[in-house]
Design a protein around this motif. Structure first.
Motif, PDB file in Angstrom:
ATOM      1  N   LEU A  42      25.611 -34.064  52.168  1.00 20.60           N
ATOM      2  CA  LEU A  42      23.781 -33.600  52.776  1.00 20.60           C
ATOM      3  C   LEU A  42      24.880 -32.271  53.778  1.00 20.60           C
ATOM      4  N   ILE A  43      25.317 -32.911  54.786  1.00 18.90           N
ATOM      5  CA  ILE A  43      25.983 -32.139  56.237  1.00 18.90           C
ATOM      6  C   ILE A  43      26.763 -31.237  55.325  1.00 18.90           C
ATOM      7  N   MET A  44      27.784 -31.279  53.847  1.00 19.71           N
ATOM      8  CA  MET A  44      28.602 -30.584  52.958  1.00 19.71           C
ATOM      9  C   MET A  44      28.132 -29.351  53.596  1.00 19.71           C
ATOM     10  N   ILE A  45      26.933 -29.681  52.319  1.00 19.32           N
ATOM     11  CA  ILE A  45      26.788 -28.746  51.468  1.00 19.32           C
ATOM     12  C   ILE A  45      24.957 -27.649  52.809  1.00 19.32           C
ATOM     13  N   LEU A  46      24.473 -28.390  53.482  1.00 22.87           N
ATOM     14  CA  LEU A  46      23.377 -27.880  54.369  1.00 22.87           C
ATOM     15  C   LEU A  46      25.081 -26.736  55.353  1.00 22.87           C
ATOM     16  N   THR A  47      26.211 -27.066  55.642  1.00 21.26           N
ATOM     17  CA  THR A  47      27.128 -26.352  56.401  1.00 21.26           C
ATOM     18  C   THR A  47      27.690 -25.568  55.436  1.00 21.26           C
ATOM     19  N   THR A  48      28.243 -25.608  53.885  1.00 19.14           N
ATOM     20  CA  THR A  48      28.674 -24.292  53.580  1.00 19.14           C
ATOM     21  C   THR A  48      27.284 -23.799  53.297  1.00 19.14           C
ATOM     22  N   SER A  49      26.212 -23.827  53.063  1.00 20.35           N
ATOM     23  CA  SER A  49      25.036 -22.677  52.744  1.00 20.35           C
ATOM     24  C   SER A  49      24.740 -21.805  53.961  1.00 20.35           C
ATOM     25  N   ALA A  50      24.625 -22.190  54.896  1.00 22.70           N
ATOM     26  CA  ALA A  50      24.642 -21.610  56.030  1.00 22.70           C
ATOM     27  C   ALA A  50      25.600 -20.647  56.765  1.00 22.70           C
ATOM     28  N   ILE A  51      26.746 -21.234  56.133  1.00 25.33           N
ATOM     29  CA  ILE A  51      27.823 -20.405  56.526  1.00 25.33           C
ATOM     30  C   ILE A  51      27.955 -18.915  55.836  1.00 25.33           C
ATOM     31  N   ILE A  52      27.996 -19.235  54.456  1.00 24.37           N
ATOM     32  CA  ILE A  52      27.838 -18.294  53.739  1.00 24.37           C
ATOM     33  C   ILE A  52      26.699 -17.284  53.935  1.00 24.37           C
ATOM     34  N   GLY A  53      26.037 -18.211  54.055  1.00 28.49           N
ATOM     35  CA  GLY A  53      24.579 -17.311  54.385  1.00 28.49           C
ATOM     36  C   GLY A  53      25.017 -16.504  55.949  1.00 28.49           C
ATOM     37  N   LEU A  54      25.126 -16.179  56.867  1.00 26.35           N
ATOM     38  CA  LEU A  54      25.985 -15.428  58.245  1.00 26.35           C
ATOM     39  C   LEU A  54      26.755 -15.289  57.277  1.00 26.35           C
ATOM     40  N   ILE A  55      27.871 -15.049  57.173  1.00 25.36           N
ATOM     41  CA  ILE A  55      29.019 -14.508  56.106  1.00 25.36           C
ATOM     42  C   ILE A  55      28.154 -13.386  55.722  1.00 25.36           C
ATOM     43  N   ASN A  56      27.037 -13.202  54.803  1.00 24.09           N
ATOM     44  CA  ASN A  56      26.292 -12.509  54.036  1.00 24.09           C
ATOM     45  C   ASN A  56      26.067 -11.438  54.593  1.00 24.09           C
ATOM     46  N   GLY A 108      36.396 -10.294  41.757  1.00 25.89           N
ATOM     47  CA  GLY A 108      36.230 -10.105  42.760  1.00 25.89           C
ATOM     48  C   GLY A 108      36.731  -7.823  42.782  1.00 25.89           C
ATOM     49  N   VAL A 109      38.052  -7.224  42.299  1.00 22.53           N
ATOM     50  CA  VAL A 109      38.664  -6.461  42.520  1.00 22.53           C
ATOM     51  C   VAL A 109      38.106  -5.952  41.271  1.00 22.53           C
ATOM     52  N   LEU A 110      38.585  -6.432  40.434  1.00 24.06           N
ATOM     53  CA  LEU A 110      38.708  -6.023  38.827  1.00 24.06           C
ATOM     54  C   LEU A 110      36.731  -5.270  38.244  1.00 24.06           C
ATOM     55  N   SER A 111      35.382  -6.433  38.914  1.00 22.31           N
ATOM     56  CA  SER A 111      34.996  -6.358  37.973  1.00 22.31           C
ATOM     57  C   SER A 111      33.338  -5.879  39.482  1.00 22.31           C
ATOM     58  N   ASN A 112      32.493  -5.340  38.856  1.00 23.23           N
ATOM     59  CA  ASN A 112      31.584  -4.700  39.807  1.00 23.23           C
ATOM     60  C   ASN A 112      30.185  -5.658  38.914  1.00 23.23           C
ATOM     61  N   ASP A 113      30.371  -6.740  38.985  1.00 26.73           N
ATOM     62  CA  ASP A 113      28.672  -7.501  37.872  1.00 26.73           C
ATOM     63  C   ASP A 113      27.557  -8.276  39.407  1.00 26.73           C
ATOM     64  N   ASN A 114      27.507  -8.083  40.358  1.00 26.75           N
ATOM     65  CA  ASN A 114      27.205  -8.388  41.059  1.00 26.75           C
ATOM     66  C   ASN A 114      26.500  -9.998  41.352  1.00 26.75           C
ATOM     67  N   ILE A 115      27.576 -10.221  40.972  1.00 30.23           N
ATOM     68  CA  ILE A 115      27.743 -11.739  41.361  1.00 30.23           C
ATOM     69  C   ILE A 115      28.916 -11.894  42.630  1.00 30.23           C
ATOM     70  N   SER A 116      28.583 -12.977  44.046  1.00 33.09           N
ATOM     71  CA  SER A 116      28.547 -13.246  44.777  1.00 33.09           C
ATOM     72  C   SER A 116      30.020 -13.751  44.971  1.00 33.09           C
ATOM     73  N   ARG A 117      31.400 -12.920  44.887  1.00 35.48           N
ATOM     74  CA  ARG A 117      32.633 -13.142  44.704  1.00 35.48           C
ATOM     75  C   ARG A 117      32.441 -13.780  45.888  1.00 35.48           C
ATOM     76  N   MET A 118      32.505 -13.648  46.868  1.00 28.67           N
ATOM     77  CA  MET A 118      32.406 -13.827  48.355  1.00 28.67           C
ATOM     78  C   MET A 118      31.699 -15.852  48.169  1.00 28.67           C
ATOM     79  N   ALA A 119      30.848 -15.549  47.672  1.00 27.15           N
ATOM     80  CA  ALA A 119      30.156 -17.206  47.852  1.00 27.15           C
ATOM     81  C   ALA A 119      30.726 -17.854  47.484  1.00 27.15           C
ATOM     82  N   HIS A 120      32.145 -17.708  46.866  1.00 26.28           N
ATOM     83  CA  HIS A 120      32.256 -18.910  45.781  1.00 26.28           C
ATOM     84  C   HIS A 120      34.347 -18.783  46.214  1.00 26.28           C
ATOM     85  N   ILE A 121      34.222 -18.200  47.244  1.00 25.27           N
ATOM     86  CA  ILE A 121      35.902 -18.039  47.711  1.00 25.27           C
ATOM     87  C   ILE A 121      35.726 -19.111  48.862  1.00 25.27           C
TER      88      ILE A 121
END
Length: 148
Positions: A42-56, A108-121
């Motif tokens: 749960l701590i990892m999920i919340l931390t990951t969500s917050a970090i991805i959200g902040l970066i976005n 992420g470099v080759l396609s423009n498909d509205n997928i957040s590659r940043m969140a995956h990475i």
């Protein structure tokens, strides 16, 4: 706004997006929860969500973030660490990390498909970091227990 840093993982674009993430969470989740414990997960999920959200918010302020893909990538990398022993990183971690994160960079470099590659990475990198830190802390505490 602050609540959205955590809740973006609950919303999905459509049923296909939701079911893909949910099926992967169901497949990998029990192993991750058994290995790391419910509270830690749960701590990892919340931390990951917050970090991805902040970066976005910082780098892509006009882009809406939806989905649990970053959490799924975190779980995949965490599961790869399940067989870590004696501080040695398993070959599966290196292969999974390279293939998943490398694929996201290339896509992420080759396609423009509205997928957040940043969140995956970011999710994958945080999963690797959490797995490594968890196992290193476990090894340190085991070494400390047996000292005379």
């Amino acid at each position: 706004m602050y609540l959205r840093l955590f809740t973006h993982t609950l919303a999905h674009q459509d049923l296909s997006h939701y079911s893909g993430n949910f099926l992967l969470l169901l497949a990998v989740g029990p192993l991750v929860e058994e290995k790391y414990g419910s509270k830690n997960v749960l701590i990892m999920i919340l931390t990951t969500s917050a970090i991805i959200g902040l970066i976005n918010v910082i780098f892509f302020p006009r882009t809406m973030l939806l989905g649990a893909s970053g959490i799924v990538f975190m779980f995949i990398l965490l599961a790869s660490f399940a067989n870590m022993k004696d501080g040695r990183i398993p070959l599966t971690v290196i292969l999974v990390g390279t293939l998943y994160i490398g694929n996201e960079i290339v896509s992420g470099v080759l396609s423009n498909d509205n997928i957040s590659r940043m969140a995956h990475i970011i999710g994958g990198l945080l999963g690797a970091l959490f797995g490594y830190l968890y196992h290193m802390n476990g090894l340190q505490s085991k070494k400390g227990k047996y000292r005379y």
